[in-house]
Design an enzyme around this catalytic site. Structure first.
Site, PDB file in Angstrom:
ATOM      1  N   ASP A 107      20.667 -15.718 -25.295  1.00  0.00           N
ATOM      2  CA  ASP A 107      19.591 -14.805 -25.670  1.00  0.00           C
ATOM      3  C   ASP A 107      18.494 -14.834 -24.611  1.00  0.00           C
ATOM      4  O   ASP A 107      17.844 -15.848 -24.412  1.00  0.00           O
ATOM      5  CB  ASP A 107      19.036 -15.222 -27.035  1.00  0.00           C
ATOM      6  CG  ASP A 107      18.014 -14.240 -27.546  1.00  0.00           C
ATOM      7  OD1 ASP A 107      16.811 -14.475 -27.318  1.00  0.00           O
ATOM      8  OD2 ASP A 107      18.397 -13.234 -28.152  1.00  0.00           O
ATOM      9  N   TYR A 112      10.341 -13.526 -21.107  1.00  0.00           N
ATOM     10  CA  TYR A 112      10.472 -14.948 -20.833  1.00  0.00           C
ATOM     11  C   TYR A 112      10.294 -15.282 -19.349  1.00  0.00           C
ATOM     12  O   TYR A 112      10.123 -16.438 -18.984  1.00  0.00           O
ATOM     13  CB  TYR A 112      11.833 -15.472 -21.308  1.00  0.00           C
ATOM     14  CG  TYR A 112      12.115 -15.244 -22.766  1.00  0.00           C
ATOM     15  CD1 TYR A 112      11.091 -15.061 -23.688  1.00  0.00           C
ATOM     16  CD2 TYR A 112      13.427 -15.194 -23.229  1.00  0.00           C
ATOM     17  CE1 TYR A 112      11.363 -14.839 -25.024  1.00  0.00           C
ATOM     18  CE2 TYR A 112      13.699 -14.980 -24.575  1.00  0.00           C
ATOM     19  CZ  TYR A 112      12.664 -14.791 -25.465  1.00  0.00           C
ATOM     20  OH  TYR A 112      12.949 -14.575 -26.782  1.00  0.00           O
ATOM     21  N   LYS A 141      15.903  -8.212 -23.916  1.00  0.00           N
ATOM     22  CA  LYS A 141      14.972  -7.467 -24.780  1.00  0.00           C
ATOM     23  C   LYS A 141      14.017  -6.615 -23.956  1.00  0.00           C
ATOM     24  O   LYS A 141      13.567  -7.022 -22.879  1.00  0.00           O
ATOM     25  CB  LYS A 141      14.161  -8.435 -25.641  1.00  0.00           C
ATOM     26  CG  LYS A 141      15.001  -9.390 -26.476  1.00  0.00           C
ATOM     27  CD  LYS A 141      14.137 -10.305 -27.314  1.00  0.00           C
ATOM     28  CE  LYS A 141      14.961 -11.403 -27.955  1.00  0.00           C
ATOM     29  NZ  LYS A 141      15.437 -12.388 -26.966  1.00  0.00           N
ATOM     30  N   HIS A 174      11.846  -5.716 -28.322  1.00  0.00           N
ATOM     31  CA  HIS A 174      11.238  -7.016 -28.625  1.00  0.00           C
ATOM     32  C   HIS A 174      10.317  -6.966 -29.841  1.00  0.00           C
ATOM     33  O   HIS A 174      10.191  -7.944 -30.577  1.00  0.00           O
ATOM     34  CB  HIS A 174      10.468  -7.525 -27.408  1.00  0.00           C
ATOM     35  CG  HIS A 174      10.456  -9.004 -27.291  1.00  0.00           C
ATOM     36  ND1 HIS A 174      10.676  -9.679 -26.110  1.00  0.00           N
ATOM     37  CD2 HIS A 174      10.261  -9.977 -28.208  1.00  0.00           C
ATOM     38  CE1 HIS A 174      10.614 -10.987 -26.313  1.00  0.00           C
ATOM     39  NE2 HIS A 174      10.362 -11.193 -27.569  1.00  0.00           N
TER      40      HIS A 174
END
Length: 380
Positions: A107, A112, A141, A174
């Site tokens: 994931d 990030y 995402k 997201h």
């Protein structure tokens, strides 16, 4: 790349394959003998990207500045210490350990800020011939700053390029909340408040559907959507969301959302299944003890000869919910995969559900985000 509608399209139920008892010593059945519905998943799962993201994300401190204890310098120092940058070598080692342990679902997310590191690891493993692309299930995402329809495909392609892949298996929105796209800033703000976009998430979704049409991604889904937002999306979408990734654990069981997604055939993916143990512990009067230290969880774990973390993962799996625990610690990565040799009783499941206190560990009510017209947690 693949052709939309071909046999390579990921089945909607793909994420439920974690419940299947095929895993043995981290091995999977050969793709030639494993039903397609089982090939697109893994008997264990690693939230590898988030584990690295919280270490390398440059906006962690901003996201922590909410009224109260979070303004305390000691709290911020502890936060910085716990979210120190994770070296690329550690990331590559974690990925190797995970693959050896049987993990196949990874994931990731643009937010990030570590997809290039993950991509380098994928490129190495695939280049060595130790793994085939169709044995991986890779998720990314769309970040809030790219909700404008014209920004969706460029944002997707940026993630795809960094991950060094030619398609993704699942692409999630997201959150339903859009931010203004100002030089691609993750958290555009003025006077301490996020600069919100009025883009409708339905329009964002239609742009994501086109990614499927173009063969760039197999399935699309959402994250942090509530029931009313899902209902609205389902009423107008051409491609149904394959999944909804939300915070779920015994302190936040969200039974209505769980039942709703189940009734609509939307796979629920639980993030923060351990209640964010890496985050500084809340010190409010009614704050619960850390989930991994909860006496009830510990008692059940001792009964089964397992760890509290393993019990919490098993809790979700037996409820038909995919779970994405995060870790870059090799021993924890292996441990989190060893959850297929025991069963929780119905009473134990009920006991864990009884711990629910609607505690959300991921901070959302900050920097004016709770004033967004698409804020999904207004009822909590």
């Amino acid at each position: 790349m693949f052709s939309p509608g071909s046999e390579n399209m990921v089945p909607l139920r793909c994420l439920y394959s974690y419940l299947h008892p095929l895993r043995s010593q981290g091995a999977m059945k050969s793709p030639a003998t494993t039903p397609s519905i089982m090939r697109w998943g893994c008997q264990a799962q690693l939230h590898f990207a988030q584990a690295l993201a919280v270490c390398s994300n440059p906006v962690v401190k901003e996201l922590s500045l909410t009224p109260g204890e979070e303004k305390d310098p000691a709290w911020l120092e502890e936060t910085d210490k716990k979210y120190k940058k994770c070296p690329p070598d550690a990331a590559q080692e974690a990925l190797q350990v995970a693959l050896d342990a049987g993990y196949r679902h990874f994931d990731c997310a643009y937010f990030y800020q570590n997809e290039a590191t993950i991509g380098a690891a994928f490129e190495k493993m695939l280049g060595e011939g130790r793994l085939k692309r169709d044995e991986l299930y890779v998720v990314s995402k769309l970040w809030n700053s790219f909700h404008a329809p014209q920004d969706v495909k460029p944002a997707f392609l940026k993630s795809l390029t960094m991950l060094k892949l030619d398609y993704l298996d699942l692409y999630l929105m997201h959150s339903p909340m859009g931010f203004l796209n100002i030089n691609e800033e993750l958290m555009p703000q003025k006077d301490g408040l996020l600069l919100q976009s009025d883009v409708d998430y339905v329009d964002t979704w239609r742009a994501m559907e086109k990614l499927v049409d173009e063969g760039l991604v197999k399935s699309v889904g959402v994250s942090n959507f509530n029931i009313s937002q899902l209902e609205r999306l389902l009423s107008v979408c051409r491609i149904k969301p394959a999944a909804n990734q939300v915070e779920l654990h015994p302190y936040l069981t969200q039974p209505k959302l769980v039942e709703y997604c189940r009734s609509k055939g939307i796979v629920l993916i639980a993030y923060s299944p351990f209640g964010c143990p890496a985050m500084p512990r809340p010190t409010g009067k009614n704050s619960p003890v850390p989930l991994l230290e909860n006496p009830t969880v510990n008692e059940i774990a001792q009964k089964h000869g397992k760890t509290s973390a393993q019990v919490l993962i098993r809790f979700h799996l037996q409820r038909g919910i995919a779970t994405i625990p995060k870790s870059i610690t090799p021993s924890h990565i292996v441990e989190n995969a060893e959850v297929y040799d025991f069963q929780l009783t119905h009473k134990e499941i009920q006991t864990l559900e009884g711990l629910n206190c609607n505690t959300r560990f991921i901070k959302w009510k900050l920097m004016g985000m709770d004033t967004h017209k698409h804020f999904p947690f207004g009822d909590q």
